[in-house]
Structure formats: C-alpha cells, structure tokens
Design an enzyme around this catalytic site. Structure first.
Site, short mmCIF file in Angstrom:
data_model
loop_
_atom_site.label_atom_id
_atom_site.label_comp_id
_atom_site.label_asym_id
_atom_site.label_seq_id
_atom_site.Cartn_x
_atom_site.Cartn_y
_atom_site.Cartn_z
CE LYS A 3 -22.80 -7.17 19.96
NZ LYS A 3 -23.28 -6.07 20.84
CE1 TYR A 43 -25.56 -3.15 17.02
CE2 TYR A 43 -23.46 -3.34 15.89
CZ TYR A 43 -24.40 -3.84 16.77
OH TYR A 43 -24.19 -5.05 17.40
CG ASN A 106 -23.17 -6.53 24.49
OD1 ASN A 106 -22.70 -6.73 23.37
ND2 ASN A 106 -24.27 -5.86 24.69
CG HIS A 109 -26.62 -8.31 17.15
ND1 HIS A 109 -27.21 -7.14 17.58
CD2 HIS A 109 -27.36 -8.77 16.11
CE1 HIS A 109 -28.28 -6.91 16.80
NE2 HIS A 109 -28.39 -7.87 15.91
CD GLU A 120 -30.26 -7.29 13.03
OE1 GLU A 120 -30.13 -8.35 13.67
OE2 GLU A 120 -30.48 -6.19 13.56
P1 GDP Z 1 -28.98 -5.29 22.51
O1 GDP Z 1 -30.21 -5.43 21.64
O2 GDP Z 1 -29.10 -6.02 23.82
O3 GDP Z 1 -27.69 -5.63 21.77
O4 GDP Z 1 -28.86 -3.75 22.93
P2 GDP Z 1 -29.14 -2.37 22.16
O5 GDP Z 1 -29.86 -2.59 20.87
O6 GDP Z 1 -29.72 -1.43 23.15
O7 GDP Z 1 -27.66 -1.83 21.85
C1 GDP Z 1 -26.93 -2.34 20.77
C2 GDP Z 1 -25.49 -2.49 21.19
O8 GDP Z 1 -24.93 -1.20 21.44
C3 GDP Z 1 -25.27 -3.26 22.50
O9 GDP Z 1 -25.32 -4.66 22.34
C4 GDP Z 1 -23.90 -2.76 22.91
O10 GDP Z 1 -22.85 -3.42 22.18
C5 GDP Z 1 -23.96 -1.30 22.48
N1 GDP Z 1 -24.35 -0.46 23.60
C6 GDP Z 1 -25.59 -0.33 24.14
N2 GDP Z 1 -25.58 0.55 25.18
C7 GDP Z 1 -24.28 0.98 25.27
C8 GDP Z 1 -23.61 1.90 26.15
O11 GDP Z 1 -24.19 2.51 27.06
N3 GDP Z 1 -22.26 2.08 25.92
C9 GDP Z 1 -21.60 1.45 24.92
N4 GDP Z 1 -20.28 1.68 24.76
N5 GDP Z 1 -22.19 0.57 24.08
C10 GDP Z 1 -23.52 0.35 24.27
#
Ligand code: GDP
Length: 131
Positions: A3, A43, A106, A109, A120
């Site tokens: 990212k 997303y 973070n 992905h 994807e």
């Molecule tokens: P992943 O599968 O571990 O990437 O997590 P998710 O599918 O739950 O979320 C997708 C992405 O959305 C995450 O990797 C983060 O970049 C973002 N994200 C998730 N939760 C949050 C949050 O509470 N705040 C913000 N700003 N971004 C979030």
C-alpha cells in the site's frame, strides 16, 4: 498489494524479501497507482463503512505494488505472514507489525479467499501479465 504508506516509507524491498523468503512465488507484479474509481471498486465491499472515504483517499494518494502470489495454502499463509489488520494487534515479526503505522495505513493487502484472489488478480492484471 503493497500500500501507499509502505511505498512512501521505503519498504518495498523488505516486504518483497519477506514474501519470497516465506515461499511465495511471484507470478505477476506491477508498480502502479489506483484512481479513485479503481479504489472504490476494489473496496466496494466496504462502501457503507465509516472509514470508506478515508480508505479511498489513502489508497489513491501514491503508487502501490500489485502482485499475484502462488503457494499451497496461499490465502491463509499470506494472512499469517502479514498479521492482523490493526498493527497494534499483529504478531511479532509479521509484515504489519514491522511496517504498518495504523489500522488504516497498514502496509499491505491480502486476499481473504481463493475466489477473491482470482477477482483481485483480474482487477490488476491481464492474462499476458501473469507467468
Ligand atoms: P484486511 O483484510 O486485514 O485488509 O482488513 P479489512 O478487509 O477489514 O479492511 C480493509 C482495509 O480497510 C484495511 O486493510 C484497512 O486499510 C482499512 N480499514 C479497516 N478498518 C479500518 C478503520 O477502522 N479505519 C480506517 N481508516 N481504515 C480501516
């Protein structure tokens, strides 16, 4: 994907090293930048979430590295390698523990299923770009 935060912070090489050292084969890779439309589509599953706008802003603010990785049990093994979504909760030695700065920014992905990995992969690459 690596990212924008991890690209900005100079971690592309270290992250790719961890990925290949863990036994993943890179079958496609590119350095590119997502448009707003790209990020909204990628997303789309999160579009009702309160952080969606922030996520799109973040994912479009600079270049990313997109890759397709191959390995037995790749989805689970990659998610173990990257660690929890929130780096504060990620296990020691994981990519997010080492290189992520927050739950939003973070570093990497990873697809959450074989089915989504195929979708994807097709989002980022044409058949001619996969080896
Ligand atoms: P992943 O599968 O571990 O990437 O997590 P998710 O599918 O739950 O979320 C997708 C992405 O959305 C995450 O990797 C983060 O970049 C973002 N994200 C998730 N939760 C949050 C949050 O509470 N705040 C913000 N700003 N971004 C979030």
């Amino acid at each position: 994907m690596i990212k924008p935060d991890a690209v900005e912070n100079g971690h592309i090489g270290a992250i790719l090293e961890k990925i290949t050292a863990a036994g993943f084969k890179i079958v496609a890779m590119k350095y590119t930048q997502l448009s707003r439309r790209d990020a909204q589509e990628f997303y789309a599953i999160h579009k009702e979430r309160p952080f969606f706008g922030e996520l799109v802003e973040f994912m479009t603010r600079g270049p990313i590295v997109a890759a397709i990785l191959e390995k037995d049990n790749a989805v689970d093994d990659f998610r173990a390698l990257i660690g929890a979504t929130n780096p504060a909760e990620a296990a020691e030695g994981t990519i997010r523990k080492l290189y992520a700065t927050s739950i939003g920014e973070n570093a990497v992905h990873g697809s959450d299923s074989d089915e989504n990995a195929a979708i994807e992969g097709g989002f980022h690459f044409s058949g001619r770009e996969v080896f």
